[in-house]
Design a protein around this motif. Structure first.
Motif: not given
Length: 328
Positions: A223-238
């Motif tokens: 329903k939405v498109v993730p384009i970036g997470v704000t942590s230093k490394a990628r999120s284990p959930a994404l």
């Protein structure tokens, strides 16, 4: 005869326990038995939210470890400062705890008048969890990456983004991203992450930024498109969504975090006892799974590490708070 044997066993067990306790250093004895009744864990927001969920999940192993029931008390208002002020004035005996997060760490920047000092009147115990924020685009926007978003904006597209409210870490983080890349996007504040997601799915706003956990269902359903997470490394959930450190902001490491604090003056032995209880709680497989299912990462550390992290949060957000003239 059986009654006498049971009585002797009880006496022997009590004697051994007393001897073991007496052998401990005075501070350790106080810490081992400090909780003389139910422990109150104050949550600075209403029931049902992210902070409340974390508190209730960690309260169970804490209760078992401390040997006393940990009771949740929700006190909302003033960005968490009503609750924080109450705990800061509580008796410093380890019986009253506060769920401390980024909102309280930045309180001195956000509010001109506070009747407590977030850094001086509350002693850090340990962090408990952290979850990065995720920048999302409405599926109606037709973009899949941050690069495509920047191209669309360069072409003159008018866009807005939603956050859970003015002065939240989500709002401030998105403003830092905007400032870094020179993006012109209008902020639409909401009363919570659920409201952001409703309008993002419906296409009333083009972009949104909330914590990973509450966004996962919408992301997984397309329903939405993730384009970036704000942590230093990628999120284990994404794991397939790039971190902003990969997108041109190598130093960005922001998220929603929770920790435990107590009133100033709480004995060091009690702080150490609580720190050990938090560390044991976050090591349990049950809590790890509960947190992971909601996009949180279980974390712990020393009181000094939590204090340093809170100060870093304050330093990160103070410039953007001043630039946006958000101080009340």
């Amino acid at each position: 005869m059986e009654d006498r044997l049971i009585g002797r066993r009880q006496w022997l067990a009590a004697s051994l326990a007393a001897a073991a306790t007496a052998a401990l250093p005075r501070g350790a004895r106080a810490a081992a038995s400090y909780a003389t009744g139910p422990v109150t864990l104050v949550v600075p927001f209403s029931a049902g939210g992210q902070f409340d969920s974390i508190a209730r999940q960690v309260a169970r192993p804490l209760s078992a470890d401390l040997g006393q029931q940990v009771i949740i008390e929700n006190i909302g208002g003033a960005g968490g400062n009503i609750a924080a002020s109450k705990v800061a004035r509580a008796r410093p005996d380890g019986q009253t705890l506060l769920m401390y997060g980024g909102n309280i760490a930045i309180a001195r920047s956000m509010y001109r008048k506070l009747d407590y000092d977030p850094q001086e009147d509350l002693l850090p115990v340990s962090r408990i969890s952290i979850a990065p924020h995720v920048v999302m685009a409405s599926s109606k926007l037709g973009i899949q990456t941050f690069a495509q978003l920047r191209d669309r904006l360069k072409q003159g597209a008018q866009m807005s983004y939603g956050s859970p409210g003015v002065g939240t870490s989500m709002h401030l983080t998105f403003e830092i991203i905007k400032d870094h890349f020179g993006l012109d996007i209008v902020h639409i504040p909401y009363k919570g992450g659920a409201n952001v997601m409703t309008d993002l799915v419906g296409g009333q706003i083009e972009l949104g930024l909330i914590a990973v956990g509450p966004a996962l269902e919408f992301i997984r359903n397309g329903k939405v498109v993730p384009i970036g997470v704000t942590s230093k490394a990628r999120s284990p959930a994404l794991p397939d969504v790039p971190a902003f450190s990969e997108l041109g902001m190598p130093d960005l490491d922001a998220g929603s975090w929770a920790g435990l604090s107590v009133p100033k003056g709480t004995p060091a032995a009690v702080v150490s006892r609580l720190n050990a209880a938090v560390a044991a709680a976050v090591r349990t497989p049950e809590l790890h799974k509960l947190f992971a299912d909601q996009g949180f990462v279980a974390t712990a550390g020393t009181p000094a590490e939590m204090r340093q992290f809170a100060l870093q949060e304050a330093r990160r957000y103070d410039p953007i708070i001043r630039k946006l003239a958000l101080q009340n």
